[in-house]
Design an enzyme around this catalytic site. Structure first.
Site, PDB file in Angstrom:
ATOM      1  N   SER A 570       2.463 -32.263   1.229  1.00 23.01           N
ATOM      2  CA  SER A 570       3.234 -32.312  -0.006  1.00 23.01           C
ATOM      3  C   SER A 570       4.533 -31.531   0.186  1.00 23.01           C
ATOM      4  O   SER A 570       5.339 -31.881   1.037  1.00 23.01           O
ATOM      5  CB  SER A 570       2.403 -31.799  -1.168  1.00 23.01           C
ATOM      6  OG  SER A 570       2.955 -32.197  -2.394  1.00 23.01           O
ATOM      7  N   ASP A 655      -0.256 -42.370  -4.793  1.00 27.61           N
ATOM      8  CA  ASP A 655       0.119 -40.970  -4.970  1.00 27.61           C
ATOM      9  C   ASP A 655       1.056 -40.807  -6.167  1.00 27.61           C
ATOM     10  O   ASP A 655       2.091 -41.475  -6.257  1.00 27.61           O
ATOM     11  CB  ASP A 655       0.808 -40.463  -3.698  1.00 27.61           C
ATOM     12  CG  ASP A 655       0.877 -38.949  -3.631  1.00 27.61           C
ATOM     13  OD1 ASP A 655       0.920 -38.300  -4.686  1.00 27.61           O
ATOM     14  OD2 ASP A 655       0.892 -38.419  -2.508  1.00 27.61           O
ATOM     15  N   HIS A 690      -2.716 -38.569  -4.202  1.00 29.89           N
ATOM     16  CA  HIS A 690      -2.179 -37.383  -3.537  1.00 29.89           C
ATOM     17  C   HIS A 690      -3.240 -36.614  -2.763  1.00 29.89           C
ATOM     18  O   HIS A 690      -2.953 -36.025  -1.734  1.00 29.89           O
ATOM     19  CB  HIS A 690      -1.556 -36.478  -4.598  1.00 29.89           C
ATOM     20  CG  HIS A 690      -0.603 -35.465  -4.055  1.00 29.89           C
ATOM     21  ND1 HIS A 690       0.552 -35.803  -3.389  1.00 29.89           N
ATOM     22  CD2 HIS A 690      -0.620 -34.112  -4.086  1.00 29.89           C
ATOM     23  CE1 HIS A 690       1.205 -34.706  -3.033  1.00 29.89           C
ATOM     24  NE2 HIS A 690       0.511 -33.668  -3.436  1.00 29.89           N
TER      25      HIS A 690
END
Length: 720
Positions: A570, A655, A690
């Protein structure tokens, strides 16, 4: 009470040990010459314009499809997956060994430590071979008959992805509401059932966040609605059981798109509160749960002032950074709200201690603190007496556990380290007695005595900071500069990364890999200033800190200079991308998971989730000075015609935090520009968001794949 929503952040083995001083050429990595050619994405130049007139050409912009149905885009992702399958095929035996080792350390029929609340013992448990937990309770005693609240294995049957974001039992204990997600997008559907009969009620609230509060009437559900496109938490609504969702009432609307929103009850359960939180400020408004009506504001929002208020025993207790960068604790009388001038200091600010949270009990409070980069717990009695919960190791992580009932002298907390499995204790604040409730079992012959942990401090190149680094390795490391090393970091949002036990880690350590957790600036390990010095116009400190840690560890013999792996996800994927551009020669391989790599384009688009909420983290590129600074480190924009490390890049089609097209475009441009023959593997989970695939075993399979790739590139072990 914690009405503030959790910030959207990333998601972040018993093999016969090899000698730690492994020869660099022990196992040659996959040779690209013998592998199929990688996919080539078509270039379709597209102008990305900023309001101040700047224009950039993005030749892969076409890979963005908000509907995720574009056949050309999907064909490219599938081609990359097919290429990944082909190049990783020789590593299948190693992947399987890693997976078997990891799963072999897990007691598959394990259960959580039960906690007592409102007459019931609640817990979750796994059944052998199954991916999802069963949530259950027993009335009064653990010997009472089990009531299954959620059998998530049955609920997930036939689904590619399944996740329960939260669940709540009604005050009278008869009904259960939960929020479920079927694709990883974090757009939840709230459902309700009667617990005794198991009957699913005719309720389905869609487009919600994972945030539920029951009203005192046992019929009203308070929830937060998400915007279907931006996923911003825009409205708080109430749904009454038995009425159409179309009749749900809006009780609050947040107009400022830079704020997240959440709801919760106070510790006293007397108030329902709505909390809004931006990167730099917060505001909380509450109403009496017994007679919901007009909300009163604890204190009006003000830039650079954050607070969180809880209520118990007739007073408000407020944790705030008002005139206190590392936070202090204040109190206010029941009716003395509406202004910070009515607050009175209880625990003063300290320059070297960050206050992270509190839990209120009868006669005392438990305070979560951080100092010297470590988390600890302090007990503060109402009379002023203070004491710390003792730790057992020099590098550890301690946090408050499940303490739903305040009328007890026992405080439950969790403890872990790189070598100590997740452990739950409770301590009696009156007698000092400590009880071990559970230490997660680790099978497969795991012995913590086989490993060594260290905490070292690395000087940063700017001379302004010393970077703490947590290390773990197999006992007997020679520190002669020949070992392979995996270095991990995050470094954003003030999110502190702590040394925690992982069942995956021994598979690396037993193969001679040194694991380094770099607590770089941008986190909050050393207090608020550590965070402030790694965001906005200080963001590059995050990247140079990571590189400085690598240089120091190599120079001091912890790793070979040509056997260093780096990993981040991320915002940590942004770190990987920036470091790959700045110092590619220092890393043999990089693992970049759900990476935020197209900083400027994303932050110019307020329709993308996490854009408007993040201006105070990254900057607003609609302003020329921020645009220029962000452009100077944005990984996608800074790709050059030069050699890069071998890379594994992972993403999820659904995501919601970092859209799939960022890593897709990044890989496409890397393939077109890089001059090396090092492998670049791009894996897209077509059913995930995610956090990757759902289910505990499926996630381990993902990890086994990228660890196999890394170990091969480091020359640690061949695939066969």
């Amino acid at each position: 009470m914690s009405p503030r929503p959790a910030r959207a952040l990333p998601r972040r083995q018993s093999f016969a040990p090899l000698g730690l001083a492994l020869a660099a050429g022990l196992a040659a990595p996959l040779a690209s010459a013998a592998l199929p050619a990688p996919p080539v994405a078509e270039k379709r130049p597209h102008e990305v314009k900023a309001p101040h007139g700047a224009v950039r050409i993005d030749e892969y912009y076409w890979l963005r499809d908000d509907t995720r149905t574009n056949p050309e885009m999907l064909a490219y992702l599938e081609a990359e997956n097919a290429y990944a399958d082909a190049v990783l095929a020789p590593l299948a035996p190693l992947k399987q060994r890693l997976y078997d080792e990891i799963v072999g350390r897990i007691q598959q029929d394990d259960a959580s430590v039960p906690y007592f609340e409102d007459g019931y013992w609640y817990y979750s448990r796994f059944e052998a071979g199954k991916d999802y937990p069963i949530v259950a309770r027993r009335k009064g005693t653990m010997e009472a008959p089990e009531e299954i609240l959620l059998d998530q294995n049955a609920m997930a049957a036939g689904k590619d992805f399944f996740q329960v974001g939260t669940w709540e039992v009604s005050p009278d204990g008869t009904k259960l509401a939960w929020a479920e997600d079927l694709n990883g997008r974090r757009q939840y559907t709230i459902k309700v059932k009667d617990i005794a009969s198991g009957e699913l009620l005719d309720e389905a609230v869609t487009g919600a966040s994972a945030n539920i509060v029951w009203g005192d009437d046992n019929r009203t559900i308070w929830y937060v609605e998400n915007d279907p496109k931006t996923l911003l938490t825009t409205h708080v609504k109430t749904h009454v059981i038995g009425t159409p969702v179309s009749q749900d009432k809006t009780v609050y609307t947040e107009a400022d798109t830079s704020f997240y929103m959440g709801i919760g009850r106070t510790r006293s359960k007397q108030y329902i509160c709505i909390g809004v939180q931006s990167t730099v400020s917060s505001e909380q408004r509450c109403t009496r749960a017994s007679e919901p009506g007009e909300f009163f504001v604890i204190a009006p929002r003000e830039r650079d002032v954050e607070y969180n208020a809880d209520h118990y025993a007739g007073r408000w207790v407020i944790t705030t950074n008002w005139q206190a960068p590392n936070y202090r604790i204040m109190t206010a009388a029941e009716d003395a709200l509406g202004s910070r001038e009515n607050w009175r200091e209880l625990v003063p600010h300290k320059d070297d201690v960050l206050i992270e949270g509190i839990e209120l009990f009868d006669g005392f409070m438990a305070i979560g603190e951080r100092s010297e980069g470590l988390r600890r717990i302090r007990i503060l009695k109402d009379g002023g007496e203070s004491q710390y919960v003792k730790s057992d190791e020099p590098a550890y992580t301690m946090g408050l556990g499940m303490n739903p009932m305040p009328d007890t002298p026992w405080v439950r907390y969790t403890y872990t380290s790189f070598t100590t499995p997740n452990t739950t204790y409770e301590v009696n604040v009156e007698t000092g007695e400590r009880r071990l409730l559970k230490r997660d079992p680790v099978l497969g012959g795991y012995d913590p005595a086989n490993y060594v942990t260290e905490r070292v401090w690395v000087p940063a190149r700017d001379g302004k900071a010393r970077i703490p680094v947590s290390l773990v390795y197999r006992k007997g490391l020679a520190k002669d500069g020949t070992a392979p090393m995996l270095q991990y970091a995050y470094g954003s949002y003030g999110s502190s990364q702590d040394p925690r036990f992982s069942v995956q880690l021994p598979s690396l350590l037993d193969r001679g890999v040194v694991y380094a957790l770099a607590h770089i600036r941008g986190g909050q390990e050393l207090g608020r200033a550590w965070y402030d010095d790694g965001k906005l116009f200080n963001k590059k400190n995050t990247f140079t800190d990571f590189i400085d840690v690598t240089d120091w560890l190599v120079a001091n013999g912890y790793a070979a200079k040509d056997r260093v792996a780096a990993m981040g996800g991320s915002a940590g994927g942004l770190l990987m991308g920036a470091v790959a551009n700045m110092a590619p020669e220092k890393y043999r391989v990089m693992l970049s998971l759900v990476p935020f790599v197209d900083v400027v384009t994303t932050m110019l688009d307020p329709s993308i989730p996490l854009t408007t909420n993040e201006y105070d983290e990254w900057g607003n590129p609609e302003q020329e000075d921020f645009y220029a600074y962000m452009l100077s480190y944005s990984p996608y924009d800074q790709i050059e015609a030069k050699a890069y490390p071998a890379m594994f890049v992972g993403t999820g089609l659904w995501d919601s935090q970092v859209q799939y097209w960022e890593p897709a475009k990044y890989v496409a441009r890397l393939r077109a520009k890089k001059t090396d023959d090092n492998l670049l593997v791009f894996r897209t989970n077509m059913e995930a968001g995610h956090g990757g695939k759902s289910g505990r075993f499926r996630r381990f399979a993902e990890a086994a794949e990228y660890y196999a790739f890394m170990l091969d590139q480091l020359g640690v072990e061949k695939g066969n």
